[in-house]
Design an enzyme around this catalytic site. Structure first.
Site, short mmCIF file in Angstrom:
data_model
loop_
_atom_site.label_atom_id
_atom_site.label_comp_id
_atom_site.label_asym_id
_atom_site.label_seq_id
_atom_site.Cartn_x
_atom_site.Cartn_y
_atom_site.Cartn_z
N ARG A 1 99.22 -21.04 113.56
CA ARG A 1 98.45 -20.89 112.32
C ARG A 1 98.92 -19.67 111.53
O ARG A 1 98.99 -19.69 110.31
CB ARG A 1 96.94 -20.76 112.64
CG ARG A 1 96.33 -22.08 113.07
CD ARG A 1 94.95 -21.87 113.67
NE ARG A 1 94.04 -21.24 112.74
CZ ARG A 1 93.05 -20.42 113.09
NH1 ARG A 1 92.84 -20.14 114.36
NH2 ARG A 1 92.27 -19.90 112.17
N SER B 1 88.48 -21.37 117.23
CA SER B 1 89.31 -20.36 117.89
C SER B 1 88.44 -19.29 118.56
O SER B 1 88.58 -19.00 119.75
CB SER B 1 90.24 -19.73 116.84
OG SER B 1 90.81 -18.54 117.30
N LYS C 1 87.14 -19.02 122.98
CA LYS C 1 87.34 -17.83 123.83
C LYS C 1 86.01 -17.25 124.29
O LYS C 1 85.86 -16.82 125.42
CB LYS C 1 88.16 -16.78 123.06
CG LYS C 1 89.61 -17.20 122.86
CD LYS C 1 90.37 -16.23 121.97
CE LYS C 1 89.96 -16.34 120.53
NZ LYS C 1 90.87 -15.72 119.56
#
Ligand code: URA
Length: 433
Positions: free
Chosen positions: A170, A185, A189
């Site tokens: 990206r 994203s 995480k």
């Protein structure tokens, strides 16, 4: 029917909704090396241009989350909490917040990152304490969270490896600034860390990740939606980053400011307000307070009484750090910056201040840069404060006189002084739950 990556790309390209199975083919294929980068890049662009609906964003996040290790804290007694900030200038909130939370009986298992560009990283800051290690093996990290309720370290497990692949693509294909992709994203995480309650600090303004409070709110809503669907308690605060948070920008300087706040129970109003507000969310969501207001009171009391300070000392000791903070790295040059005229500070471009600190050596332009822990700057005034002509408004900390002179010019150029006081800015613009 085996699904073909070209068909999946075409489907998104043409604006159709993808299934969980189709995201699985892409994400798992990318991690195994079976889907090449050029196909992932095309998919990312198709997602960027066509967007993802709520279900698609959730499905993509879940596939990315399960692409690697997922922590399980079920053997631990207590509520595990986590905080994520989209990053800012002078943002040392974790250093004060984590001990407050642990002092209040929550378990803080904080995996932090290093700084890149104008935003700093908690690990770099902590490493300016002599002897302190952030490279904690997983078993020790777990034991520390269990025994003292707090550990702040770097990532050892492989959390969401798909994100690593996609994020680097990206970055070079102009597909970073898409709300569903950012939300997937970050949340892949965060959910991999497996906390029971999560608070997000989504920053907007010149030094923040999103330009406006409305954009920050949209990103926050996308992230909270994912957390809710995944069965996690999460709230987000929308906070401004139109001036650095607190007074110090730079690793050891920020540690010193955080220690000051912990030792005195108070400090710069903006910094303390954000810290206490984040703590209030987690005390409330983590079951330690009946309401947000009660959570705020608890956080204040833990900070003001010194209990949070003692918890910070305990963490530093457990991670091998020296409690003699007079040994924090100090720059050989400390150069004052004075005001060109009298008036009220009307604005202070946070991004430009962050870049000034970066130029002084406090940050990294590229991942391999070595930072100077002593470098940075300290502001003595904040937006809304009155200053006299020739008053010292900041100090620059570095090793090189020419660099200091350039930074002083840059800094006086970005601090706007006007005849009238600006309107005070709310430190928590909004809460998304
Ligand atoms: N930070 C992340 O971790 N991911 C993004 O996509 C953007 C910022």
């Amino acid at each position: 029917m085996t699904m073909n990556m070209v068909d999946i790309i075409r489907k998104k390209r043409d604006g159709y909704v993808l299934s969980r199975e189709e995201f699985a083919v892409w994400v798992q294929g990318a991690v195994k090396g079976e889907v090449p980068d050029y196909q992932s890049s095309a998919m990312l662009m198709a997602c960027f241009l066509r967007g993802l609906n709520e279900d698609e964003t959730f499905d993509l996040t879940m596939e990315m989350l399960h692409s690697g290790d997922v922590f399980d804290w079920s053997d631990l007694e207590g509520t595990v909490v986590d905080k994520h900030s989209t990053g800012g200038v002078g943002d040392k909130t974790t250093l004060i917040l984590a001990p407050i939370l642990a002092a209040g009986g929550l378990k803080v298992a904080k995996l932090s990152g290093r700084g890149l560009g104008h935003t700093g990283g908690t690990l770099d800051k902590l490493e300016s304490i002599a002897g302190l290690s952030v490279d904690i093996p997983e078993a020790k990290f777990r034991a520390q969270v269990r025994d003292i309720g707090i550990a702040v370290g770097g990532q050892t497990a492989e959390l969401a490896p798909a994100d690593k692949i996609f994020y680097s693509l990206r970055d070079v294909t102009a597909t970073v600034d898409s709300i569903p992709l950012i939300a997937a994203s970050i949340m892949s995480k965060k959910l991999a860390i497996g906390a029971d309650a999560l608070v997000l600090d989504v920053k907007y303004g010149s030094g923040g990740f999103m330009p406006t409070a409305a954009d920050a709110r949209r990103l926050a809503e996308a992230m909270i939606d994912i957390a809710k669907k995944a069965g996690h308690k999460a709230t987000a605060l929308i906070t401004p980053m139109n001036q650095p948070l607190g007074m110090a920008v730079g690793n050891a300087l920020e540690i010193a400011e955080a220690i000051d706040v912990l030792e005195n129970g108070t400090g710069a109003r903006d910094l303390v307000t954000v810290v206490l507000s984040l703590a209030a969310e987690l005390f409330y969501n983590g079951g330690k307070a009946e309401s947000r207001e009660a959570g705020l009171e608890l956080a204040k009391q833990l900070l003001e009484s010194g209990v949070a300070r003692d918890k910070f000392y305990e963490m530093v000791k457990a991670q091998g750090g020296n409690l003699d903070f007079s040994r924090l790295p100090k720059a050989p040059l400390v150069v004052p910056v004075t005001t060109p005229k009298a008036g009220f500070i009307a604005g202070m471009d946070a991004l430009a201040v962050g870049r000034t600190a970066l130029e002084l050596g406090a940050g990294r332009r590229v991942k391999t840069d070595v930072i100077d822990p002593a470098a940075g700057l300290v502001l003595y005034k904040k937006c809304g404060d009155y200053v006299d002509k020739d008053e010292i408004i900041a100090t620059i900390h570095c090793r090189d006189a020419r660099q200091a002179a350039a930074a002083a010019v840059m800094l006086s150029g970005v601090i706007r002084i006007e005849g009238e006081a600006p309107e005070a800015e709310a430190m928590v613009a909004d809460i998304v739950e």
